[in-house]
Design an enzyme around this catalytic site. Structure first.
Site, PDB file in Angstrom:
ATOM      1  N   TYR A 180      49.257 -28.657   4.965  1.00  0.00           N
ATOM      2  CA  TYR A 180      50.148 -29.669   5.538  1.00  0.00           C
ATOM      3  C   TYR A 180      49.422 -30.800   6.260  1.00  0.00           C
ATOM      4  O   TYR A 180      50.064 -31.734   6.730  1.00  0.00           O
ATOM      5  CB  TYR A 180      51.145 -28.991   6.492  1.00  0.00           C
ATOM      6  CG  TYR A 180      52.009 -27.965   5.784  1.00  0.00           C
ATOM      7  CD1 TYR A 180      52.905 -28.356   4.795  1.00  0.00           C
ATOM      8  CD2 TYR A 180      51.900 -26.604   6.068  1.00  0.00           C
ATOM      9  CE1 TYR A 180      53.684 -27.426   4.118  1.00  0.00           C
ATOM     10  CE2 TYR A 180      52.675 -25.661   5.396  1.00  0.00           C
ATOM     11  CZ  TYR A 180      53.558 -26.076   4.431  1.00  0.00           C
ATOM     12  OH  TYR A 180      54.325 -25.161   3.751  1.00  0.00           O
TER      13      TYR A 180
ATOM     14  N   ARG B 104      49.923 -25.573  11.938  1.00  0.00           N
ATOM     15  CA  ARG B 104      50.196 -24.659  10.822  1.00  0.00           C
ATOM     16  C   ARG B 104      49.412 -25.081   9.574  1.00  0.00           C
ATOM     17  O   ARG B 104      49.415 -26.254   9.194  1.00  0.00           O
ATOM     18  CB  ARG B 104      51.703 -24.616  10.528  1.00  0.00           C
ATOM     19  CG  ARG B 104      52.249 -25.848   9.857  1.00  0.00           C
ATOM     20  CD  ARG B 104      53.731 -25.802   9.559  1.00  0.00           C
ATOM     21  NE  ARG B 104      54.115 -24.797   8.591  1.00  0.00           N
ATOM     22  CZ  ARG B 104      55.151 -24.942   7.761  1.00  0.00           C
ATOM     23  NH1 ARG B 104      55.879 -26.038   7.758  1.00  0.00           N
ATOM     24  NH2 ARG B 104      55.457 -23.990   6.926  1.00  0.00           N
TER      25      ARG B 104
ATOM     26  N   HIS C  32      59.116 -33.200   0.683  1.00  0.00           N
ATOM     27  CA  HIS C  32      58.209 -32.105   1.056  1.00  0.00           C
ATOM     28  C   HIS C  32      56.806 -32.666   1.140  1.00  0.00           C
ATOM     29  O   HIS C  32      56.393 -33.422   0.246  1.00  0.00           O
ATOM     30  CB  HIS C  32      58.257 -30.982   0.024  1.00  0.00           C
ATOM     31  CG  HIS C  32      59.620 -30.414  -0.128  1.00  0.00           C
ATOM     32  ND1 HIS C  32      60.167 -29.555   0.783  1.00  0.00           N
ATOM     33  CD2 HIS C  32      60.571 -30.648  -1.056  1.00  0.00           C
ATOM     34  CE1 HIS C  32      61.388 -29.269   0.428  1.00  0.00           C
ATOM     35  NE2 HIS C  32      61.673 -29.923  -0.679  1.00  0.00           N
TER      36      HIS C  32
ATOM     37  N   ARG D  10      53.090 -24.475  -5.992  1.00  0.00           N
ATOM     38  CA  ARG D  10      52.820 -23.366  -5.072  1.00  0.00           C
ATOM     39  C   ARG D  10      53.514 -22.088  -5.568  1.00  0.00           C
ATOM     40  O   ARG D  10      53.818 -21.975  -6.742  1.00  0.00           O
ATOM     41  CB  ARG D  10      53.250 -23.777  -3.651  1.00  0.00           C
ATOM     42  CG  ARG D  10      52.458 -24.987  -3.128  1.00  0.00           C
ATOM     43  CD  ARG D  10      52.867 -25.386  -1.731  1.00  0.00           C
ATOM     44  NE  ARG D  10      52.615 -24.319  -0.778  1.00  0.00           N
ATOM     45  CZ  ARG D  10      53.092 -24.289   0.461  1.00  0.00           C
ATOM     46  NH1 ARG D  10      53.840 -25.292   0.900  1.00  0.00           N
ATOM     47  NH2 ARG D  10      52.821 -23.285   1.266  1.00  0.00           N
TER      48      ARG D  10
ATOM     49  N   GLU E 260      65.360 -35.668  -0.572  1.00  0.00           N
ATOM     50  CA  GLU E 260      64.606 -34.488  -0.140  1.00  0.00           C
ATOM     51  C   GLU E 260      63.110 -34.812  -0.163  1.00  0.00           C
ATOM     52  O   GLU E 260      62.624 -35.380  -1.137  1.00  0.00           O
ATOM     53  CB  GLU E 260      64.925 -33.382  -1.155  1.00  0.00           C
ATOM     54  CG  GLU E 260      64.096 -32.156  -1.068  1.00  0.00           C
ATOM     55  CD  GLU E 260      64.210 -31.292  -2.346  1.00  0.00           C
ATOM     56  OE1 GLU E 260      64.638 -31.801  -3.406  1.00  0.00           O
ATOM     57  OE2 GLU E 260      63.843 -30.125  -2.272  1.00  0.00           O
TER      58      GLU E 260
ATOM     59  N   HIS F  87      64.540 -23.333   0.061  1.00  0.00           N
ATOM     60  CA  HIS F  87      64.529 -22.307  -0.967  1.00  0.00           C
ATOM     61  C   HIS F  87      65.595 -21.233  -0.757  1.00  0.00           C
ATOM     62  O   HIS F  87      65.694 -20.304  -1.552  1.00  0.00           O
ATOM     63  CB  HIS F  87      63.134 -21.658  -1.017  1.00  0.00           C
ATOM     64  CG  HIS F  87      62.022 -22.648  -0.854  1.00  0.00           C
ATOM     65  ND1 HIS F  87      61.819 -23.675  -1.745  1.00  0.00           N
ATOM     66  CD2 HIS F  87      61.080 -22.810   0.124  1.00  0.00           C
ATOM     67  CE1 HIS F  87      60.782 -24.412  -1.324  1.00  0.00           C
ATOM     68  NE2 HIS F  87      60.329 -23.908  -0.193  1.00  0.00           N
TER      69      HIS F  87
ATOM     70  N   ASN G  39      63.676 -32.904   5.059  1.00  0.00           N
ATOM     71  CA  ASN G  39      62.691 -31.889   4.659  1.00  0.00           C
ATOM     72  C   ASN G  39      63.202 -30.579   5.255  1.00  0.00           C
ATOM     73  O   ASN G  39      62.938 -30.287   6.423  1.00  0.00           O
ATOM     74  CB  ASN G  39      61.295 -32.219   5.182  1.00  0.00           C
ATOM     75  CG  ASN G  39      60.274 -31.178   4.728  1.00  0.00           C
ATOM     76  OD1 ASN G  39      60.648 -30.117   4.211  1.00  0.00           O
ATOM     77  ND2 ASN G  39      59.007 -31.469   4.918  1.00  0.00           N
TER      78      ASN G  39
ATOM     79  N   PRO H 234      62.436 -25.909   9.828  1.00  0.00           N
ATOM     80  CA  PRO H 234      61.621 -24.968  10.587  1.00  0.00           C
ATOM     81  C   PRO H 234      60.119 -25.106  10.384  1.00  0.00           C
ATOM     82  O   PRO H 234      59.650 -25.330   9.266  1.00  0.00           O
ATOM     83  CB  PRO H 234      62.100 -23.592  10.100  1.00  0.00           C
ATOM     84  CG  PRO H 234      62.885 -23.841   8.874  1.00  0.00           C
ATOM     85  CD  PRO H 234      63.419 -25.232   8.976  1.00  0.00           C
ATOM     86  N   ASN H 235      59.422 -24.973  11.487  1.00  0.00           N
ATOM     87  CA  ASN H 235      57.951 -24.953  11.548  1.00  0.00           C
ATOM     88  C   ASN H 235      57.304 -26.319  11.370  1.00  0.00           C
ATOM     89  O   ASN H 235      56.093 -26.444  11.503  1.00  0.00           O
ATOM     90  CB  ASN H 235      57.360 -23.945  10.544  1.00  0.00           C
ATOM     91  CG  ASN H 235      57.827 -22.534  10.827  1.00  0.00           C
ATOM     92  OD1 ASN H 235      57.648 -22.044  11.937  1.00  0.00           O
ATOM     93  ND2 ASN H 235      58.460 -21.888   9.862  1.00  0.00           N
TER      94      ASN H 235
ATOM     95  N   ALA I 259      61.405 -24.300   4.869  1.00  0.00           N
ATOM     96  CA  ALA I 259      61.675 -23.029   4.170  1.00  0.00           C
ATOM     97  C   ALA I 259      63.137 -22.899   3.744  1.00  0.00           C
ATOM     98  O   ALA I 259      63.444 -22.221   2.754  1.00  0.00           O
ATOM     99  CB  ALA I 259      61.275 -21.863   5.061  1.00  0.00           C
TER     100      ALA I 259
HETATM  101  C1  DQA Z   1      57.638 -27.789   2.958  1.00  0.00           C
HETATM  102  C2  DQA Z   1      57.451 -26.792   1.806  1.00  0.00           C
HETATM  103  C3  DQA Z   1      58.222 -25.518   2.055  1.00  0.00           C
HETATM  104  O1  DQA Z   1      58.049 -24.606   0.973  1.00  0.00           O
HETATM  105  C4  DQA Z   1      57.735 -24.840   3.319  1.00  0.00           C
HETATM  106  O2  DQA Z   1      58.503 -23.693   3.595  1.00  0.00           O
HETATM  107  C5  DQA Z   1      57.693 -25.756   4.491  1.00  0.00           C
HETATM  108  C6  DQA Z   1      57.295 -27.160   4.302  1.00  0.00           C
HETATM  109  C7  DQA Z   1      56.752 -29.034   2.795  1.00  0.00           C
HETATM  110  O3  DQA Z   1      56.995 -29.999   3.506  1.00  0.00           O
HETATM  111  O4  DQA Z   1      55.813 -29.030   1.986  1.00  0.00           O
HETATM  112  O5  DQA Z   1      57.895 -25.342   5.618  1.00  0.00           O
HETATM  113  O6  DQA Z   1      58.992 -28.219   2.963  1.00  0.00           O
END
Ligand code: DQA
Length: 145
Positions: free
Chosen positions: A22, A17, A100, A107, A98, A80, A74, A9-10, A77
């Protein structure tokens, strides 16, 4: 060799964002980057992004049916929170890495928990787009062993 790259997501809002966290590059640029890395390494790749947990679970199950060799994920969110994504990765037993973009361990405390890290062969964080390339390379080396 066939890889699936999953973004949660996102991540489709990359470039919009929180660019301070990012970066300014867009999701389309991320996909170009991933595809170029795979071309260079002679790897077949399929990329998908979803804002929905169940769609990601479906994609992981489909990877099993499609005989995908490795998964780069990836989960954003859902990293977590999602036992469902962890269980799907456990179910299919496809080697997964995985990734990120940011360093989740530097963080907020709630980002320090990663469910997929319990099954993933490797976790890469805080390296931006380059983390995806590292994950692809790691899987290539692992799968060619
Ligand atoms: C993320 C880190 C996550 O905590 C966050 O919710 C994201 C992006 C990253 O790529 O740094 O949406 O996975």
């Amino acid at each position: 060799m066939k890889l699936l790259v999953i973004n949660g997501p996102n991540l489709n809002f990359l470039g919009i964002r929180e660019p301070d966290i990012y970066g300014a590059q867009t999701y389309a640029q991320l996909i170009e980057y991933v595809e170029a890395a795979c071309r260079e390494l002679d790897i077949q790749v399929q990329c998908m992004q979803s804002n929905h947990e169940g769609v990601i679970v479906d994609a992981i199950q489909q990877a099993y049916l499609d005989k995908v060799d490795g998964i780069v994920i990836n989960p954003a969110a859902y990293t977590h929170t999602s036992v469902a994504i962890l269980d799907a990765l456990k179910a299919v037993q496809i080697p997964a890495v995985e990734v990120h973009l940011s360093d989740i361990y530097e963080r907020e405390a709630f980002r320090h928990v990663s469910y997929p890290s319990l099954i993933c062969k490797k976790s890469i964080y805080g390296k931006g787009f380059a983390g995806y390339r590292e994950a692809i390379l790691f899987l290539k080396e692992l799968l060619e062993k």
